[in-house]
Scaffold this motif. Structure first.
Motif, PDB file in Angstrom:
ATOM      1  N   ILE A 436       0.543  -1.369   0.251  1.00 13.31           N
ATOM      2  CA  ILE A 436      -0.012  -0.428  -0.129  1.00 13.31           C
ATOM      3  C   ILE A 436       0.992   1.217  -0.011  1.00 13.31           C
ATOM      4  O   ILE A 436       0.254   2.195  -0.513  1.00 13.31           O
ATOM      5  CB  ILE A 436      -0.441   0.320   1.482  1.00 13.31           C
ATOM      6  N   ALA A 437       2.368   0.938   0.754  1.00  8.88           N
ATOM      7  CA  ALA A 437       2.498   2.227   1.253  1.00  8.88           C
ATOM      8  C   ALA A 437       3.317   2.084  -0.974  1.00  8.88           C
ATOM      9  O   ALA A 437       3.633   3.707  -0.837  1.00  8.88           O
ATOM     10  CB  ALA A 437       4.016   1.990   2.006  1.00  8.88           C
ATOM     11  N   LYS A 438       3.719   1.501  -1.376  1.00  9.42           N
ATOM     12  CA  LYS A 438       4.583   1.563  -2.673  1.00  9.42           C
ATOM     13  C   LYS A 438       3.594   2.019  -3.052  1.00  9.42           C
ATOM     14  O   LYS A 438       3.777   2.924  -3.850  1.00  9.42           O
ATOM     15  CB  LYS A 438       5.218   0.263  -3.194  1.00  9.42           C
ATOM     16  N   ARG A 439       2.414   2.060  -3.285  1.00 16.04           N
ATOM     17  CA  ARG A 439       1.152   1.969  -4.284  1.00 16.04           C
ATOM     18  C   ARG A 439       1.475   3.720  -4.437  1.00 16.04           C
ATOM     19  O   ARG A 439       1.375   4.363  -5.357  1.00 16.04           O
ATOM     20  CB  ARG A 439       0.401   1.347  -4.363  1.00 16.04           C
ATOM     21  N   SER A 443       5.445   6.491   2.746  1.00 13.57           N
ATOM     22  CA  SER A 443       6.943   5.098   3.668  1.00 13.57           C
ATOM     23  C   SER A 443       6.037   3.919   4.629  1.00 13.57           C
ATOM     24  O   SER A 443       4.564   4.979   5.224  1.00 13.57           O
ATOM     25  CB  SER A 443       7.786   5.871   4.622  1.00 13.57           C
ATOM     26  N   VAL A 444       5.911   3.551   4.738  1.00 14.61           N
ATOM     27  CA  VAL A 444       5.730   1.952   6.145  1.00 14.61           C
ATOM     28  C   VAL A 444       5.792   2.949   7.345  1.00 14.61           C
ATOM     29  O   VAL A 444       4.105   3.006   7.688  1.00 14.61           O
ATOM     30  CB  VAL A 444       6.666   1.290   5.858  1.00 14.61           C
ATOM     31  N   ALA A 445       6.257   3.722   7.649  1.00 20.30           N
ATOM     32  CA  ALA A 445       6.631   4.275   8.701  1.00 20.30           C
ATOM     33  C   ALA A 445       5.341   5.205   8.899  1.00 20.30           C
ATOM     34  O   ALA A 445       5.648   5.999   9.840  1.00 20.30           O
ATOM     35  CB  ALA A 445       7.693   5.163   9.077  1.00 20.30           C
ATOM     36  N   GLN A 446       5.158   6.537   7.918  1.00 20.81           N
ATOM     37  CA  GLN A 446       4.273   7.026   7.751  1.00 20.81           C
ATOM     38  C   GLN A 446       3.271   7.042   7.980  1.00 20.81           C
ATOM     39  O   GLN A 446       2.146   7.354   8.702  1.00 20.81           O
ATOM     40  CB  GLN A 446       4.055   7.963   6.644  1.00 20.81           C
ATOM     41  N   LEU A 447       2.315   5.260   7.161  1.00 24.81           N
ATOM     42  CA  LEU A 447       1.233   5.220   7.829  1.00 24.81           C
ATOM     43  C   LEU A 447       1.073   4.349   8.952  1.00 24.81           C
ATOM     44  O   LEU A 447       0.070   4.809   9.298  1.00 24.81           O
ATOM     45  CB  LEU A 447       1.041   4.058   6.414  1.00 24.81           C
ATOM     46  N   ARG A 448       2.256   3.846   9.300  1.00 25.86           N
ATOM     47  CA  ARG A 448       2.057   3.405  10.495  1.00 25.86           C
ATOM     48  C   ARG A 448       1.562   4.449  11.492  1.00 25.86           C
ATOM     49  O   ARG A 448       0.373   4.758  13.047  1.00 25.86           O
ATOM     50  CB  ARG A 448       3.322   2.563  11.286  1.00 25.86           C
ATOM     51  N   LEU A 453      -0.241   3.093  14.162  1.00 27.73           N
ATOM     52  CA  LEU A 453      -0.032   0.931  13.914  1.00 27.73           C
ATOM     53  C   LEU A 453       1.386   0.766  14.557  1.00 27.73           C
ATOM     54  O   LEU A 453       2.177   1.857  14.908  1.00 27.73           O
ATOM     55  CB  LEU A 453       0.224   0.206  12.156  1.00 27.73           C
ATOM     56  N   SER A 454       1.149  -0.143  15.650  1.00 25.68           N
ATOM     57  CA  SER A 454       2.657  -0.413  16.956  1.00 25.68           C
ATOM     58  C   SER A 454       2.942  -1.726  16.052  1.00 25.68           C
ATOM     59  O   SER A 454       4.321  -1.745  16.176  1.00 25.68           O
ATOM     60  CB  SER A 454       1.864  -0.760  18.348  1.00 25.68           C
ATOM     61  N   SER A 455       2.261  -1.968  14.674  1.00 18.73           N
ATOM     62  CA  SER A 455       3.819  -3.333  13.686  1.00 18.73           C
ATOM     63  C   SER A 455       2.557  -2.833  12.419  1.00 18.73           C
ATOM     64  O   SER A 455       1.687  -2.143  11.937  1.00 18.73           O
ATOM     65  CB  SER A 455       3.076  -3.830  14.635  1.00 18.73           C
ATOM     66  N   ASP A 456       3.260  -3.986  11.929  1.00 21.89           N
ATOM     67  CA  ASP A 456       2.641  -3.647   9.941  1.00 21.89           C
ATOM     68  C   ASP A 456       1.661  -5.158  10.010  1.00 21.89           C
ATOM     69  O   ASP A 456       1.040  -4.953   8.463  1.00 21.89           O
ATOM     70  CB  ASP A 456       3.851  -3.947   8.772  1.00 21.89           C
ATOM     71  N   SER A 457       1.365  -5.701  10.970  1.00 19.44           N
ATOM     72  CA  SER A 457       0.189  -5.689  10.594  1.00 19.44           C
ATOM     73  C   SER A 457      -1.061  -5.310  10.455  1.00 19.44           C
ATOM     74  O   SER A 457      -1.573  -4.465  10.774  1.00 19.44           O
ATOM     75  CB  SER A 457       0.057  -6.894  11.946  1.00 19.44           C
ATOM     76  N   VAL A 463      -9.812  -0.170   7.942  1.00 14.44           N
ATOM     77  CA  VAL A 463      -9.785   1.077   7.193  1.00 14.44           C
ATOM     78  C   VAL A 463      -8.419   1.824   7.882  1.00 14.44           C
ATOM     79  O   VAL A 463      -8.791   1.930   8.814  1.00 14.44           O
ATOM     80  CB  VAL A 463     -11.454   1.653   7.235  1.00 14.44           C
ATOM     81  N   ILE A 464      -8.200   2.110   7.054  1.00 11.48           N
ATOM     82  CA  ILE A 464      -6.525   2.730   7.534  1.00 11.48           C
ATOM     83  C   ILE A 464      -7.263   4.494   6.180  1.00 11.48           C
ATOM     84  O   ILE A 464      -7.849   4.542   5.088  1.00 11.48           O
ATOM     85  CB  ILE A 464      -5.056   2.272   7.157  1.00 11.48           C
ATOM     86  N   ASN A 465      -6.139   5.239   6.941  1.00 10.02           N
ATOM     87  CA  ASN A 465      -5.885   6.011   6.790  1.00 10.02           C
ATOM     88  C   ASN A 465      -5.304   7.076   5.881  1.00 10.02           C
ATOM     89  O   ASN A 465      -4.234   5.597   6.349  1.00 10.02           O
ATOM     90  CB  ASN A 465      -6.168   8.047   7.405  1.00 10.02           C
ATOM     91  N   ILE A 466      -4.525   7.236   4.361  1.00 10.44           N
ATOM     92  CA  ILE A 466      -4.120   6.772   3.609  1.00 10.44           C
ATOM     93  C   ILE A 466      -3.919   9.320   3.528  1.00 10.44           C
ATOM     94  O   ILE A 466      -5.053   9.235   2.531  1.00 10.44           O
ATOM     95  CB  ILE A 466      -4.190   6.634   2.769  1.00 10.44           C
TER      96      ILE A 466
END
Length: 469
Positions: A436-439, A443-448, A453-457, A463-466
């Motif tokens: 999702i981060a790539k698409r 960054s993954v860190a920014q999404l967390r 989110l405490s992990s990448d799980s 539903v997440i915010n982008i």
């Protein structure tokens, strides 16, 4: 030989049916079938009735092509079929008449060496007839389509399917995003036939119904089927139905076949440039198409435009539709690739007739090779049919979450989130946070961080915010 009564009643009109007939004195209201091939002794091997929403199809199996006549009589209303030099082998048992305008069917040989079939109909009927050549399942056939006289098609009939009432979601009064789902083949056209007699028409209808159910229960989406049962819909009529429903997308579902059973894998097709060019010319040449709309709901009429401007508008519309088709096709292909091997790893382009709507993005999904024994077993499984429908659904939803047309509830929901600087995204099967981060170029860190989110799980349905940017 006595008259055979296929459905109810006594052998009235026996002397008329079995005796010599002066054709000029019959008072025929319609004479449709002319002698259309060289006469030879043929056997009528059987027959079938295919009830469709707007007509009834009668099919007679023949041992060879032959000449025939079809005409109507009144008082009482009848459709008469004379097959040249034919004889009935066995019994002509035709079931399902209760769903049709046919009251009963009577048959008898004639003194001329022909064989006559009389259809007692409950109302005035306009028949259309033609011969079909052998296919994988059947041999030569005589087909008679029965339409109510006031509903006979001038050129192509648009099948009437149960309409799906448009849902209104929330209190926004935004329209649904309409997806027309087209199950290929049907009725007398079985499509490809796999090992054990698995028929493409049945497999793709099952997948289409599963997909329709998924789409229709999703807020902001509305599903429509081009056919809801085992009957045939003409190729051009399928695209006409998409236009009738003001579709935002047309998805045609098929199952591939090849002469070698080793061929395998799913594919997704969009319209080719060559196919688009030929279709543009066809639309510009047809007066009924020039007066139609392009651009979907509230589009532009070509009827009052000169030749050059109409061509430019139509070309722009077709180009935009093809671009959208390729984008949707790519998302569907990636999603299908998670449940099936892919025959081709990119969206293919071809001139399929069902993809030629100039203003409606259209894709054709080959769900696998029904000629491959392993894939045929899978495609005939309800569990796998559901998985395939879910994969197609996820691909469509992923595309429209970003590219929903203006004025739809899905677009409104997306834009409402963008006003706050974020866009809501529902996790689909196969999603990972890194993908999702790539698409979305975040960054993954920014999404967390944004989503606490405490992990990448992540979980399906979450539903997440982008970031909207």
């Amino acid at each position: 030989m006595p008259l055979e009564l296929v459905k109810g009643g006594l052998a009235r009109m026996a002397s008329f049916v079995c005796g010599r007939v002066d054709w000029r004195s019959l008072g025929c209201s319609v004479l449709l079938g002319l002698f259309c091939s060289a006469a030879s002794a043929v056997d009528i091997l059987g027959g079938r009735i295919w009830p469709a929403p707007d007509h009834t199809r009668l099919v007679l199996d023949l041992s060879a092509a032959t000449q025939y006549k079809v005409f109507t009589l009144s008082n009482p209303d009848r459709v008469v079929i004379d097959v040249k030099g034919a004889q009935l082998k066995g019994r002509l048992a035709l079931d399902g008449l209760e769903k049709t305008q046919i009251d009963r069917i009577r048959t008898a040989p004639r003194g001329t060496g022909d064989f006559r079939v009389v259809l007692d109909v409950m109302r005035k009927t306009a028949p259309k007839s033609f011969l079909l050549q052998p296919n994988q399942q059947y041999g030569d056939r005589l087909v008679v389509d029965l339409y109510d006289q006031d509903k006979v098609p001038a050129d192509e009939v648009v099948e009437v399917v149960p309409d799906v009432e448009k849902k209104r979601v929330d209190l926004t009064e935004k329209r649904d995003l309409v997806i027309v789902i087209d199950a290929g083949h049907g009725g007398e056209d079985p499509g490809a036939i796999g090992p054990g007699g698995v028929r493409e028409k049945n497999v793709v209808l099952a997948i289409s119904k599963q997909l329709d159910a998924l789409i229709d229960k999703t807020p902001g989406y509305g599903g429509k089927l081009t056919r809801t049962g085992d009957y045939y819909v003409g190729l051009r009529n399928r695209t006409k139905l998409a236009r009738k429903h003001n579709a935002d997308l047309f998805v045609s579902i098929h199952a591939d076949a090849f002469k070698k059973p080793q061929a395998k894998g799913a594919s997704v097709y969009a319209l080719s440039k060559r196919g688009a060019t030929s279709e543009t010319a066809r639309w510009l040449a047809a007066s009924e198409n020039r007066a139609d709309l392009i651009g979907g709901v509230g589009g532009v009429s070509l009827g009052d435009k000169d030749e050059v401007l109409a061509g430019v508008l139509l070309d722009l519309s077709m180009t935009a539709s093809m671009k959208a088709s390729l984008g949707i096709g790519d998302e569907v292909l990636q999603s299908v690739g998670r449940v099936s091997k892919l025959h081709k790893k990119r969206v293919e382009q071809a001139g399929f007739v069902v993809l030629k709507s100039p203003d409606i993005p259209s894709i054709l999904v080959e769900t696998g090779f029904i000629s491959n024994p392993v894939e045929s077993r899978k495609l005939n499984s309800r569990k796998y049919q559901k998985r395939m429908a879910e994969a197609i659904y996820r691909g469509l939803q992923k595309y429209f979450q970003v590219n929903a047309p203006v004025g739809t509830y899905v677009a409104w929901q997306r834009d409402r989130g963008q006003e706050d600087g974020f866009m809501a995204y529902k996790i689909q099967r196969g999603d990972t946070l890194s993908e999702i981060a790539k698409r979305t170029r975040v960054s993954v860190a920014q999404l967390r961080k944004i989503n606490g989110l405490s992990s990448d799980s992540i979980q399906i349905g979450q539903v997440i915010n982008i970031p909207a940017s």
